[in-house]
Scaffold this motif. Structure first.
Motif, mmCIF file in Angstrom:
data_model
loop_
_atom_site.group_PDB
_atom_site.id
_atom_site.type_symbol
_atom_site.label_atom_id
_atom_site.label_comp_id
_atom_site.label_asym_id
_atom_site.label_seq_id
_atom_site.Cartn_x
_atom_site.Cartn_y
_atom_site.Cartn_z
ATOM 1 N N ASP A 1 0.838 -1.184 0.000
ATOM 2 C CA ASP A 1 0.000 0.000 0.000
ATOM 3 C C ASP A 1 0.876 1.239 0.000
ATOM 4 O O ASP A 1 1.547 1.530 0.980
ATOM 5 C CB ASP A 1 -0.913 -0.011 1.233
ATOM 6 C CG ASP A 1 -1.748 1.254 1.319
ATOM 7 O OD1 ASP A 1 -2.098 1.667 2.422
ATOM 8 O OD2 ASP A 1 -2.033 1.823 0.249
ATOM 9 N N GLN A 2 0.858 1.962 -1.125
ATOM 10 C CA GLN A 2 1.691 3.136 -1.282
ATOM 11 C C GLN A 2 0.957 4.330 -0.685
ATOM 12 O O GLN A 2 0.038 4.866 -1.308
ATOM 13 C CB GLN A 2 2.000 3.354 -2.777
ATOM 14 C CG GLN A 2 3.111 4.312 -3.060
ATOM 15 C CD GLN A 2 4.481 3.719 -2.769
ATOM 16 O OE1 GLN A 2 4.651 2.513 -2.726
ATOM 17 N NE2 GLN A 2 5.449 4.568 -2.559
ATOM 18 N N GLN A 3 1.345 4.753 0.512
ATOM 19 C CA GLN A 3 0.630 5.825 1.182
ATOM 20 C C GLN A 3 1.022 7.205 0.655
ATOM 21 O O GLN A 3 0.285 8.168 0.857
ATOM 22 C CB GLN A 3 0.899 5.761 2.680
ATOM 23 C CG GLN A 3 0.398 4.479 3.336
ATOM 24 C CD GLN A 3 0.651 4.492 4.822
ATOM 25 O OE1 GLN A 3 0.272 5.420 5.511
ATOM 26 N NE2 GLN A 3 1.297 3.455 5.312
ATOM 27 N N LYS A 5 2.468 8.977 -2.924
ATOM 28 C CA LYS A 5 2.695 8.669 -4.337
ATOM 29 C C LYS A 5 3.244 9.866 -5.084
ATOM 30 O O LYS A 5 2.742 10.988 -4.955
ATOM 31 C CB LYS A 5 1.382 8.236 -5.004
ATOM 32 C CG LYS A 5 0.747 7.017 -4.381
ATOM 33 C CD LYS A 5 -0.572 6.680 -5.053
ATOM 34 C CE LYS A 5 -1.268 5.535 -4.344
ATOM 35 N NZ LYS A 5 -2.574 5.196 -4.958
ATOM 36 N N TYR A 25 -1.100 11.772 -1.262
ATOM 37 C CA TYR A 25 -1.031 10.856 -0.138
ATOM 38 C C TYR A 25 -2.404 10.292 0.160
ATOM 39 O O TYR A 25 -3.435 10.911 -0.140
ATOM 40 C CB TYR A 25 -0.422 11.535 1.101
ATOM 41 C CG TYR A 25 -1.207 12.711 1.639
ATOM 42 C CD1 TYR A 25 -1.038 13.985 1.103
ATOM 43 C CD2 TYR A 25 -2.104 12.560 2.694
ATOM 44 C CE1 TYR A 25 -1.746 15.069 1.606
ATOM 45 C CE2 TYR A 25 -2.809 13.635 3.202
ATOM 46 C CZ TYR A 25 -2.629 14.886 2.644
ATOM 47 O OH TYR A 25 -3.340 15.966 3.146
ATOM 48 N N THR A 26 -2.421 9.102 0.737
ATOM 49 C CA THR A 26 -3.702 8.458 1.044
ATOM 50 C C THR A 26 -3.961 8.386 2.547
ATOM 51 O O THR A 26 -5.104 8.247 2.960
ATOM 52 C CB THR A 26 -3.746 7.033 0.458
ATOM 53 O OG1 THR A 26 -2.643 6.282 0.992
ATOM 54 C CG2 THR A 26 -3.646 7.068 -1.058
ATOM 55 N N ASN A 27 -2.906 8.479 3.351
ATOM 56 C CA ASN A 27 -3.056 8.360 4.796
ATOM 57 C C ASN A 27 -3.500 9.703 5.375
ATOM 58 O O ASN A 27 -2.715 10.640 5.487
ATOM 59 C CB ASN A 27 -1.728 7.924 5.418
ATOM 60 C CG ASN A 27 -1.862 7.578 6.895
ATOM 61 O OD1 ASN A 27 -2.803 8.000 7.554
ATOM 62 N ND2 ASN A 27 -0.933 6.801 7.409
ATOM 63 N N THR A 102 7.272 8.449 5.800
ATOM 64 C CA THR A 102 6.823 7.588 4.722
ATOM 65 C C THR A 102 7.075 8.319 3.414
ATOM 66 O O THR A 102 6.453 9.352 3.157
ATOM 67 C CB THR A 102 5.337 7.246 4.879
ATOM 68 O OG1 THR A 102 5.136 6.606 6.138
ATOM 69 C CG2 THR A 102 4.883 6.318 3.765
ATOM 70 N N GLN B 44 12.478 3.361 2.931
ATOM 71 C CA GLN B 44 11.460 2.751 3.805
ATOM 72 C C GLN B 44 12.003 2.675 5.217
ATOM 73 O O GLN B 44 13.103 2.158 5.436
ATOM 74 C CB GLN B 44 11.134 1.341 3.313
ATOM 75 C CG GLN B 44 9.967 1.277 2.345
ATOM 76 C CD GLN B 44 9.440 -0.138 2.232
ATOM 77 O OE1 GLN B 44 10.136 -1.017 1.738
ATOM 78 N NE2 GLN B 44 8.239 -0.365 2.716
ATOM 79 N N ASN B 59 7.680 -1.953 8.972
ATOM 80 C CA ASN B 59 7.235 -3.290 8.619
ATOM 81 C C ASN B 59 8.399 -4.142 8.110
ATOM 82 O O ASN B 59 8.463 -4.487 6.922
ATOM 83 C CB ASN B 59 6.129 -3.183 7.557
ATOM 84 C CG ASN B 59 5.457 -4.510 7.300
ATOM 85 O OD1 ASN B 59 5.455 -5.385 8.153
ATOM 86 N ND2 ASN B 59 4.898 -4.653 6.114
#
Lengths: 113, 113
Positions: A1-3, A5, A25-27, A102, B44, B59
């Motif tokens: 899951d690419q939080q 991009k 971003y998705t988060n 991230t 990461q 992770n």
């Protein structure tokens, strides 16, 4: 899951013009965002950051814009210089959340003469 | 003012071996984080060390472990190396465990054959 991009792997701009690098971003928990620049054989260098309580932060030729509703930020470089040619990484973080950043996958910027 | 230093610069190992990477933080910094950057990807987060304890972890499996010494320097250990562990390993430091802005070292390039 690419939080985080960065959908443009590369960008080419003429010297003196504006460079615009984009990041999504998705988060929705992220409330602090940073841009890093990386030259080959060097570690990433901190460039500029923005808190989610702002929608713009400026530092010299570099300006970061944040659109929280769209979960989008952009880095503007004006005017672009050949020395700006590097890989630019966008990163999301939680304020006071420690060092965990991230990162996106980066955009290679090339500023041509 | 010494920045973040890492050793060695390059390392070649074979599958199943163990490796130790070293990092000295920027002068005055007390917190160290480690990141893995695979080819074509962004860094990461692996983990963060503060006051000689692991404070946050990304992770990554238990094969990845670390240590922080009283002088704030740090080691990253990876056991039972896999081909997929081939990457650039970046160390970053900051003053305090809650700072988002970090200074990165040049990295150690690990190749697993």
């Amino acid at each position: 899951d690419q939080q985080v991009k960065q959908n443009s792997p590369s960008l080419s701009v003429q010297e003196g013009r504006i460079s615009i690098l984009n990041c999504d971003y998705t988060n929705s928990m992220f409330d602090y965002f940073l841009w890093y620049k990386k030259y080959p054989a060097e570690g990433p260098t901190f460039l500029i950051s923005i808190s989610s309580i702002k929608d713009k932060n400026e530092d010299g030729r570099f300006t970061v814009f944040l659109n929280k509703s769209a979960k989008h930020l952009s880095l503007h470089i004006v005017p672009s210089q050949p020395g700006d040619s590097a890989v630019y990484f966008c990163a999301g973080a939680l304020t006071g959340g420690g060092n965990k950043l991230t990162f996106g996958t980066g955009t290679q910027l090339k500023v041509e003469l | 003012d010494a920045g973040v230093t890492q050793s060695p610069t390059h390392l070649i190992k074979t599958r199943g071996q163990q490796v130790t990477l070293r990092c000295s933080p920027k002068s005055g910094h007390d917190t160290v984080s480690w990141y893995q950057q695979a080819l074509g990807q962004g860094p990461q987060f692996i983990f963060q060390y503060y006051e000689e304890e692991e404070r946050q972890r990304g992770n990554f499996p238990d094969r990845f472990s670390g240590h922080q010494f009283p002088n704030y320097s740090s080691e990253l250990n990876v056991n039972a190396l896999l081909l997929g562990d081939s990457a650039l390993y970046l160390c970053a430091s900051s003053l305090g465990q809650f700072r988002n802005e970090q200074f990165f070292g040049p990295g150690t390039r690990l190749t697993v054959l």
